[in-house]
Design an enzyme around this catalytic site. Sequence first.
Site, PDB file in Angstrom:
ATOM      1  N   HIS A  86      21.500  25.902  82.926  1.00 11.84           N
ATOM      2  CA  HIS A  86      22.453  25.854  84.236  1.00 11.84           C
ATOM      3  C   HIS A  86      23.659  26.663  83.762  1.00 11.84           C
ATOM      4  CE1 HIS A  86      24.237  25.150  88.120  1.00 11.84           C
ATOM      5  NE2 HIS A  86      25.544  24.764  87.122  1.00 11.84           N
ATOM      6  N   ASP A 165      24.028  15.574  97.953  1.00 13.91           N
ATOM      7  CA  ASP A 165      24.939  16.844  97.375  1.00 13.91           C
ATOM      8  C   ASP A 165      25.188  18.174  98.264  1.00 13.91           C
ATOM      9  OD1 ASP A 165      26.267  18.242  95.131  1.00 13.91           O
ATOM     10  OD2 ASP A 165      24.773  19.558  95.398  1.00 13.91           O
ATOM     11  N   ARG A 172      33.182  19.753 100.399  1.00 18.39           N
ATOM     12  CA  ARG A 172      34.113  19.916  99.543  1.00 18.39           C
ATOM     13  C   ARG A 172      34.699  21.475  99.498  1.00 18.39           C
ATOM     14  NH1 ARG A 172      30.914  19.278  94.318  1.00 18.39           N
ATOM     15  NH2 ARG A 172      32.566  20.123  93.429  1.00 18.39           N
ATOM     16  N   SER A 187      27.612  16.697  90.858  1.00 17.14           N
ATOM     17  CA  SER A 187      26.859  17.488  91.796  1.00 17.14           C
ATOM     18  C   SER A 187      25.854  18.558  91.047  1.00 17.14           C
ATOM     19  CB  SER A 187      27.832  18.462  92.323  1.00 17.14           C
ATOM     20  OG  SER A 187      27.444  19.675  93.233  1.00 17.14           O
ATOM     21  N   LYS A 191      21.291  17.423  90.822  1.00 18.90           N
ATOM     22  CA  LYS A 191      20.243  18.385  91.117  1.00 18.90           C
ATOM     23  C   LYS A 191      19.298  18.757  89.863  1.00 18.90           C
ATOM     24  CE  LYS A 191      23.448  20.992  92.840  1.00 18.90           C
ATOM     25  NZ  LYS A 191      24.509  21.841  93.405  1.00 18.90           N
TER      26      LYS A 191
HETATM   27  N1  URA Z   1      28.081  23.984  91.148  1.00 19.47           N
HETATM   28  C1  URA Z   1      27.443  22.882  91.914  1.00 19.47           C
HETATM   29  O1  URA Z   1      26.122  22.962  91.998  1.00 19.47           O
HETATM   30  N2  URA Z   1      28.246  22.119  92.069  1.00 19.47           N
HETATM   31  C2  URA Z   1      29.532  22.162  92.206  1.00 19.47           C
HETATM   32  O2  URA Z   1      30.246  21.186  92.513  1.00 19.47           O
HETATM   33  C3  URA Z   1      30.198  23.220  91.349  1.00 19.47           C
HETATM   34  C4  URA Z   1      29.270  24.211  91.222  1.00 19.47           C
END
Ligand code: URA
Length: 431
Positions: A86, A165, A172, A187, A191
Site C-alpha cells: 500500500h 470506513d 472525514r 482506515s 481495509k
Molecule cells: N487512504 C485511506 O484509505 N484512508 C485514509 O484515511 C487516508 C488515505
Amino acid sequence: MAEAFAVVEIISTKRDRGELSAPQIDWVVDAYTRGVVADEQMSSLLMAILLNGMSMREISRWTDAMINSGERMNWSALTRPTADKHSTGGVGDKITLPLAPLVAACGGAVPQLSGRGLGHTGGTLDKLESIPGWRASLSNDEMLHVLQDCGAVICAAGAGLAPADKKLYALRDVTGTVPAIPLIASSIMSKKIAEGTSALILDVKTGSGAFMSDPAKARELAQVMVALGERAGVKTRALVTAMDVPLGLTAGNALEVRESVEVLAGGGPADIVELTLIMAREMLDAAGIKSSLDPEDALKNGAAMDVWRRMIKAQGGDPDAKLPVAKEQHIFPAPESGEILEMNALSVGLSVWRLGAGRSRQGEAVQAGAGIEIHAKPGEIIKAGQPLFTLHTDEPERFERAMEVLQGAVRISSTGKKVERLPLIIEKITG
Ligand code: URA
C-alpha cells in the site's frame, strides 16, 4: 431495542482527553454504520480524535471495529503465499502497476485492492482504466479466478469490505478530519487486514507531494500501521520514501501506464525501477517466498510482462491497444540555464490535476490522456528554452492554470549549488 451507549458521553470523553473503552468503540463504529449515530455527532467525535489523539489500544480496537463492519476475504484456496503493498500516495507513483505482476512472476499471489485519486495524487484504478476495456469492479469469485490464473489482481474494493470506513472516510473528507494519524492508520489497515493478505509492505511517502510532508509524522504513521498489521497476524513492514520530487518521468493516467509498461519491458526511469525492485524483494521476503527468479531478471526476461498481459486481459483489457493520447500538448520551457536543484512534487501534482487528470469531487470523470511528461529531473543540466515539461490535456483552456502552478516549481542554478533531495528510501520500519 435500547442502544448500549449515549453518543454524547462518548464525544465528551474524547473532548476531555479521556480514553474510550472497547465496548464504547465497538458500539460507536457500529451505530454510525447503522445510521443511529448522526453525521454531525460523528464529525464532532472525529474532530475530538484529531485534536486529542488515541492510545494504541484505542486505535487497534477502532481498526477491529471497522474490519468487523464487513466481510473478511479468504485466500486459503490459493497455493501461493499472498503479499500486498500500500502506498500513501504521491505524484507519479505508479509502482503498483509493474510491482504486482513482478511479485506474481516471482511466486507470490498479489490481491491488490486499490482506490481512485482524489486531489493531487493519482489513483491506481484511474490509471488502469485508461487501458481500453479494462474493468475495475470484480466479484470476489472473479478476483479469486484472476489470482489463481495470473498470480495478481488489481481491482476496486467491493461494497462489503469495511463499509464503516467508506462512510467515515467520506465524512472525514468534508469535515477537515482526514489528517489524523489514528484515523488514517485505522482506515488503511482495516481495509488491508480485511483483504486477507498474509504479508504487507507499506510505502509511506514524505516530502512536498505527500500527504505527510513532515518525515517525523510519516515515521509515526508507519510505526502505528506496522503495529496494527502485526497485531492482526499480517507480516507488516514499512518503508518511508521520498516524495519531494515526482517519481519517474510522467504523472497522469495513460502516461503512467505507458511508463509502467516500459519498466515491465526492462527499461523505464531508474527511480521507478529501483523502488519497484526494493518493494518486490520486501514483499517476497515478508511472505517467506524464496524465488528462484530474481525480480531484476523477471523484469529483463519478460516474465513480469507476461503476467501483466494476462492480468490485463483477464479483466477485459487489451494490452496491445493504443493508449489514449490527449488532444492538445504544450511545452513548458526551462526558464534559465544550469543544474536543476529542486522540482516541487506538489506543484507538479496540482498542475496534472488542473490539466484534468484528477478529480475534486468523488465520482467525477477524469481525462485518460491528461498529465505531464518531465524531460529533466534534479541533478541534470538544462539550457534556458529547452523543454522541461510537456503538458497534455483534451481542453486547451486548462493550460494557463496548469502553467501558473509550475512557475517557481523548479529551482535551477548555474552557481554550483548542491541538489537538495531526500534519499529515495529514508527509513525502514519492521514489527
Ligand atoms: N487512504 C485511506 O484509505 N484512508 C485514509 O484515511 C487516508 C488515505
